[in-house]
Motif scaffolding. Sequence first.
Motif, mmCIF file in Angstrom:
data_model
loop_
_atom_site.group_PDB
_atom_site.id
_atom_site.type_symbol
_atom_site.label_atom_id
_atom_site.label_comp_id
_atom_site.label_asym_id
_atom_site.label_seq_id
_atom_site.Cartn_x
_atom_site.Cartn_y
_atom_site.Cartn_z
ATOM 1 N N PRO B 37 82.707 -35.621 -18.346
ATOM 2 C CA PRO B 37 83.203 -35.911 -17.006
ATOM 3 C C PRO B 37 84.727 -35.804 -16.954
ATOM 4 N N GLY B 38 85.287 -35.789 -15.754
ATOM 5 C CA GLY B 38 86.751 -35.781 -15.605
ATOM 6 C C GLY B 38 87.274 -34.555 -14.890
ATOM 7 N N GLY B 39 86.463 -33.473 -14.893
ATOM 8 C CA GLY B 39 86.860 -32.278 -14.161
ATOM 9 C C GLY B 39 88.165 -31.697 -14.676
ATOM 10 N N ILE B 40 88.966 -31.205 -13.755
ATOM 11 C CA ILE B 40 90.186 -30.488 -14.093
ATOM 12 C C ILE B 40 91.224 -31.392 -14.762
ATOM 13 N N LEU B 41 91.085 -32.725 -14.575
ATOM 14 C CA LEU B 41 92.065 -33.646 -15.169
ATOM 15 C C LEU B 41 92.153 -33.472 -16.683
ATOM 16 N N ASN B 42 91.045 -33.102 -17.303
ATOM 17 C CA ASN B 42 91.032 -33.007 -18.763
ATOM 18 C C ASN B 42 91.985 -31.938 -19.294
ATOM 19 N N GLN B 43 92.267 -30.927 -18.500
ATOM 20 C CA GLN B 43 93.185 -29.896 -18.975
ATOM 21 C C GLN B 43 94.601 -30.082 -18.432
ATOM 22 N N CYS B 44 94.769 -31.045 -17.508
ATOM 23 C CA CYS B 44 96.097 -31.315 -16.940
ATOM 24 C C CYS B 44 96.776 -32.376 -17.800
ATOM 25 N N ILE B 45 97.316 -31.948 -18.947
ATOM 26 C CA ILE B 45 97.803 -32.912 -19.937
ATOM 27 C C ILE B 45 99.181 -33.466 -19.584
ATOM 28 N N HIS B 46 99.817 -32.923 -18.541
ATOM 29 C CA HIS B 46 101.147 -33.397 -18.144
ATOM 30 C C HIS B 46 101.042 -34.754 -17.456
ATOM 31 N N ASN B 47 102.187 -35.404 -17.290
ATOM 32 C CA ASN B 47 102.159 -36.729 -16.679
ATOM 33 C C ASN B 47 102.514 -36.651 -15.193
#
Lengths: 129, 421
Positions: B37-47
């Motif tokens: 789960p988490g969708g696109i957030l998992n690849q958006c490693i920036h803060n």
Amino acid sequence: MKEIIREMICIVCPNGCRLTVDDSGEIGGYQCERGLGYARDETVNPTRVLTSTVRVIGGVHRRCPVKTDRPVPKGLLMKAMERVNAVELTAPVECGQIILGNLLGTESNLVTTREIGRAKEIISEAQAP
Amino acid sequence: MYDLIVVGGGPAGLAAARAAAEEGLQKILIAERDGEPGGILNQCIHNGFGLHYFKEELTGPEYALRFVRMIQKTQVEMKLDTMVLDVRPDLTVSMIGRAEGYQVHEARSVVLAMGCRERTRGALAIPGARPAGILTAGTAQRYVNVEGYMVGRRVVILGSGDIGLIMARRMTLEGAKVLACVEIMPYSGGLARNIAQCLHDNDIPLYLSHTLVDIRGRDRVEGVTAAKVDDLKNPVPGTEFTLDCDTILLSVGLIPENELTRKAGISMDERTRGAYVFDNMETTTPGIFACGNVVHVHDLVDYVTLEGERAGRAAAAYVNGGCGSADARTIALRADGDVSYTVPQYLRLSGEDAGSVPVFFRVRRNIVEGTVVVRDGDEKVAAFTRKHMSPGEMERIALPLRLLGRVRAGELSITVEKVAS
């Protein structure tokens, strides 16, 4: 009449306020204390939170994302990346694990930002290039 | 029979499921086609995630993990590696998954939270050769941040959406040279803070009102030709210049992923490319709600979460029989002038409404010192001033519901006016 000598966009939050610094050093355009602080730091010692990834062995993914737990001087970012790139973790990885303490003497720690479970064999084979 | 089936386990779906569980729905299912789960957030490693919602600055994976942990404390069931194939107006949902194969489930309510996908080269008709090395920015982000492949050494970014800007910084940190960011519009499509911290920080030039007119290379990209464009976006002869790159990243817009919505016969708004929604995020089909980037593309996950929560609460109210009362009055919101759309498009008033309803919209051009004006016929019912508005940044106003009770016409117009100086 004071003259604006520098304009910058505040990166503290997504509002993206347009900040100004005049020749007396006075800061304008901010909407919060954090923005004011950002403008002060930016004129004296600009800092950034570094986010990147490190290598993981035996995990469901090959990389684990990491961040510095406080901002580090902008000029040290590329040097910090050399340290980050030398790190190798073994799964399982917890979120929030400190993997490099006091990075380059900045008092900032490099911490993991997600969990990486251990790969079951079938999954790791499917993911191998 | 499920009380609620949520299609998609990204930030919108997770928020919707959690809110519905908090409202007391017992049987909730999230169907997620990815393995986690988490969708696109998992690849958006920036803060920069969570400043509004959690009042702290998180990276994408951290933001996702918080919601996953909250979901784990509830009874919500999650089917991973499971793709929804069909949502029918009678609220049956068919899906196919690795573990359980083809399944059909009945639901009392459905929340659509499929998110969006990137526009590709095929949607742009860029001339030139078709070698390897042309990727969407989000694909490159997945390769670099999750799968651990470096996608190139000398990079040109076409378009200036947020993912492209974030990848400009990311590729630079990983040792690549980002030569330029080329944007056809006279303004950037990304957040101002991303222009600052991704391009300015790394001395990457942003060419506004420019586009690529040629791509060279047989097996791999060898270079591009960029040129200035005129007001009609046609390249201006004589302004061409070349950039020697091996990689082109496309950051040219996001498209809500609405195949299921269309197939279900739900009315679509061609401006947002998402479903028409009421203020409680219900679509025109009773019992089917939608939230997040599948409704309209957001800039900030925080607002996706809030929208997901509204959809989840409304789905719970629908199942419990307390929503969409038959005597409610519908008011349409009409986007006028420099306002390109609104979400929601419709408000439903029951007569005893308190509080306010958030209305999101985008403007068509950069506006300094503008006022957002809401009108009932000729009468101004609300006004909100803004120092600065740009097409790249989603705007939000909170319409007080008590004001709306007095609305006479069947619609309200929302426009932007310049503040008289």
